[in-house]
Design an enzyme around this catalytic site. Structure first.
Site, mmCIF file in Angstrom:
data_model
loop_
_atom_site.group_PDB
_atom_site.id
_atom_site.type_symbol
_atom_site.label_atom_id
_atom_site.label_comp_id
_atom_site.label_asym_id
_atom_site.label_seq_id
_atom_site.Cartn_x
_atom_site.Cartn_y
_atom_site.Cartn_z
ATOM 1 N N THR A 86 8.508 -135.725 51.940
ATOM 2 C CA THR A 86 7.408 -136.605 52.347
ATOM 3 C C THR A 86 6.137 -135.793 52.600
ATOM 4 O O THR A 86 6.193 -134.603 52.902
ATOM 5 C CB THR A 86 7.784 -137.389 53.609
ATOM 6 O OG1 THR A 86 8.159 -136.466 54.646
ATOM 7 C CG2 THR A 86 8.941 -138.328 53.339
ATOM 8 N N PRO A 87 4.969 -136.441 52.524
ATOM 9 C CA PRO A 87 3.695 -135.748 52.705
ATOM 10 C C PRO A 87 3.254 -135.735 54.170
ATOM 11 O O PRO A 87 3.864 -136.373 55.026
ATOM 12 C CB PRO A 87 2.739 -136.593 51.861
ATOM 13 C CG PRO A 87 3.275 -137.981 52.008
ATOM 14 C CD PRO A 87 4.774 -137.838 52.092
ATOM 15 N N PRO A 138 10.580 -132.411 55.864
ATOM 16 C CA PRO A 138 9.313 -132.947 56.353
ATOM 17 C C PRO A 138 8.143 -132.112 55.841
ATOM 18 O O PRO A 138 8.322 -130.964 55.395
ATOM 19 C CB PRO A 138 9.448 -132.844 57.870
ATOM 20 C CG PRO A 138 10.372 -131.703 58.087
ATOM 21 C CD PRO A 138 11.341 -131.737 56.932
ATOM 22 N N GLY A 187 3.835 -137.742 47.330
ATOM 23 C CA GLY A 187 2.935 -136.596 47.399
ATOM 24 C C GLY A 187 2.105 -136.480 46.137
ATOM 25 O O GLY A 187 1.945 -137.443 45.372
ATOM 26 N N SER A 188 1.586 -135.298 45.900
ATOM 27 C CA SER A 188 0.668 -135.103 44.771
ATOM 28 C C SER A 188 1.409 -135.123 43.446
ATOM 29 O O SER A 188 2.603 -134.797 43.359
ATOM 30 C CB SER A 188 -0.065 -133.766 44.927
ATOM 31 O OG SER A 188 0.808 -132.685 44.658
ATOM 32 N N GLU A 214 6.396 -141.427 44.072
ATOM 33 C CA GLU A 214 5.077 -142.026 44.312
ATOM 34 C C GLU A 214 4.081 -140.894 44.470
ATOM 35 O O GLU A 214 4.086 -140.164 45.460
ATOM 36 C CB GLU A 214 5.084 -142.903 45.569
ATOM 37 C CG GLU A 214 3.796 -143.692 45.724
ATOM 38 C CD GLU A 214 3.366 -143.834 47.166
ATOM 39 O OE1 GLU A 214 2.287 -143.306 47.506
ATOM 40 O OE2 GLU A 214 4.108 -144.465 47.938
ATOM 41 N N CYS A 248 -3.502 -141.937 49.562
ATOM 42 C CA CYS A 248 -3.300 -141.972 48.113
ATOM 43 C C CYS A 248 -4.029 -143.129 47.440
ATOM 44 O O CYS A 248 -4.255 -143.092 46.232
ATOM 45 C CB CYS A 248 -1.816 -142.022 47.787
ATOM 46 S SG CYS A 248 -0.950 -143.450 48.472
ATOM 47 N N PHE A 296 -9.393 -136.747 47.896
ATOM 48 C CA PHE A 296 -8.624 -136.761 49.144
ATOM 49 C C PHE A 296 -9.501 -136.388 50.332
ATOM 50 O O PHE A 296 -9.063 -135.704 51.257
ATOM 51 C CB PHE A 296 -7.412 -135.839 49.054
ATOM 52 C CG PHE A 296 -6.138 -136.482 49.558
ATOM 53 C CD1 PHE A 296 -5.663 -137.644 48.983
ATOM 54 C CD2 PHE A 296 -5.418 -135.924 50.601
ATOM 55 C CE1 PHE A 296 -4.481 -138.233 49.432
ATOM 56 C CE2 PHE A 296 -4.242 -136.496 51.069
ATOM 57 C CZ PHE A 296 -3.780 -137.661 50.478
#
Length: 368
Positions: free
Chosen positions: A38-39, A65, A116-117, A136, A170, A271
């Site tokens: 996860t971001p 994380p 994330g990216s 995603e 995002c 961003f």
């Protein structure tokens, strides 16, 4: 609780067979152990977006994380334990990129969930091989303003989508594509709306724009702004870091007009707290500019014409199109994710769709 409710409705179906003495039906089964990465921008929400549907469908999880914001996830783990979650269903392994790579490649991990990216997502998919995955990845707007739009509403939405979480979302306002007939009036409306943005201490109730999370994001904003200046774009507001702050990560709210289509502000996800404004001569050109991008997560269109709205909803190459609201609109029941043939990933996060993605559809065949 929504995933728990949806899980009891995750039913199969009985299907007719072309063979008279056969009976066929489908059911959903757990995939196994999911590796979740996860971001840092929404560390608790995005943990829950995978773990809640994953638990509801009978899966186990190993979560890495974000390195920049790990304490939120570790605290959430304490809450899981206090709630009586059986040991081993959710496991936290903190670390940097090498930890994530080891998690993705581990033979005990059956599937990968990533937010994330796109650059990191590409590396993950290359390492994951044929493992099941929900990806995603990055977004790049756009917010499209047609000639008949409510310009004040569109401007406020564009500004909001750029200062929310300092633009570190995002589905932030990454590109605004405006009809040339209303361009000047829209720019004026954006500058009025920008007057309400207050940069400072995020714990101050009067402040709605805080610092960026890390130097990498700030440096990217610097590069994008330097490129915009070099290409002749007009910086109408901000465009630089604010001095004399607790850290060097406080970035002025930025409005840039006459943004070239081939600039970094247009081509890449910034961003950060920036509203890049591009212009098109008619609806066809606005749609072409909106779709002239390698990413395709979420977009928005402002118009009072229902036919035009439906056209952009159906033809804009993004996973979700928001009509007359910010690109940052989100609802927990939305099937959130990118469009096909784009560098934004696949699968959907939200409502029953994540439950479906985190379970196996299996078939049983009986002879009678």
């Amino acid at each position: 609780h929504l995933h728990a409710e949806d899980a009891v409705r995750l039913h199969g179906e009985t299907m007719p067979s072309t063979v008279g003495d056969k009976r066929m039906f489908t059911f959903h089964a757990p995939v196994g152990t999911w590796g979740i990465i996860t971001p840092w921008n929404f560390p608790l929400l995005m943990l829950a977006e995978f773990v809640a549907p994953g638990l509801a469908t009978g899966n186990a999880h190993v979560v890495k994380p974000p390195a920049n914001t790990p304490l939120t996830v570790l605290t959430a783990m304490e809450a899981f334990v206090a709630a009586g979650l059986p040991e081993g269903l959710v496991n936290i392994v903190a670390g940097e990129g090498a930890t994530g790579d080891a998690l993705v490649r581990h033979p005990g991990v059956d599937a990968i969930g990533f937010i994330g990216s796109s650059a990191t997502g590409t590396k993950i998919q290359a390492a994951a091989g044929l493992k099941r995955s929900i990806m995603e990845c990055s977004g790049n707007g756009p917010l499209v303003v047609l000639a008949d739009a409510d310009l004040d509403a569109a401007a406020k939405a564009a500004v909001y989508g750029a200062y929310l979480c300092s633009g570190q979302v995002c589905c932030a306002t990454e590109r605004v594509v405006v009809h040339q007939d209303v361009h000047s009036a829209f720019v004026e409306a954006v500058l009025r709306a920008a007057d309400d943005v207050v940069l400072g201490d995020p714990f101050d109730a009067k402040v709605n724009l805080g610092p960026l999370n890390n130097e990498g994001v700030a440096a990217k904003m610097d590069r994008h702004m330097a490129d915009a200046r070099e290409r002749g774009a007009k910086i109408l507001r901000g465009g630089h870091r604010r001095a004399d702050q607790p850290t060097d990560l406080y970035y002025e709210f930025t409005v840039v007009d006459e943004v070239p289509v081939d600039s970094l502000l247009s081509r890449e996800e910034s961003f950060g707290p920036v509203v890049p404004i591009l212009t098109g001569g008619n609806d066809d050109e606005l749609l072409r500019i909106a779709n002239d991008d390698k990413l395709g997560l979420q977009g928005a269109v402002f118009t009072q014409n229902m036919t035009a709205a439906f056209r952009f909803v159906e033809e804009m190459a993004v996973g979700q199109v928001i009509v007359n609201d910010s690109t940052c609109f989100w609802d927990i029941n939305m099937p959130f994710g990118g469009a096909g043939n784009r560098g934004t990933g696949w699968g959907r996060i939200g409502g029953k769709h994540t439950l479906l993605g985190m379970s196996d559809l299996r078939t049983g065949v009986f002879s009678i």
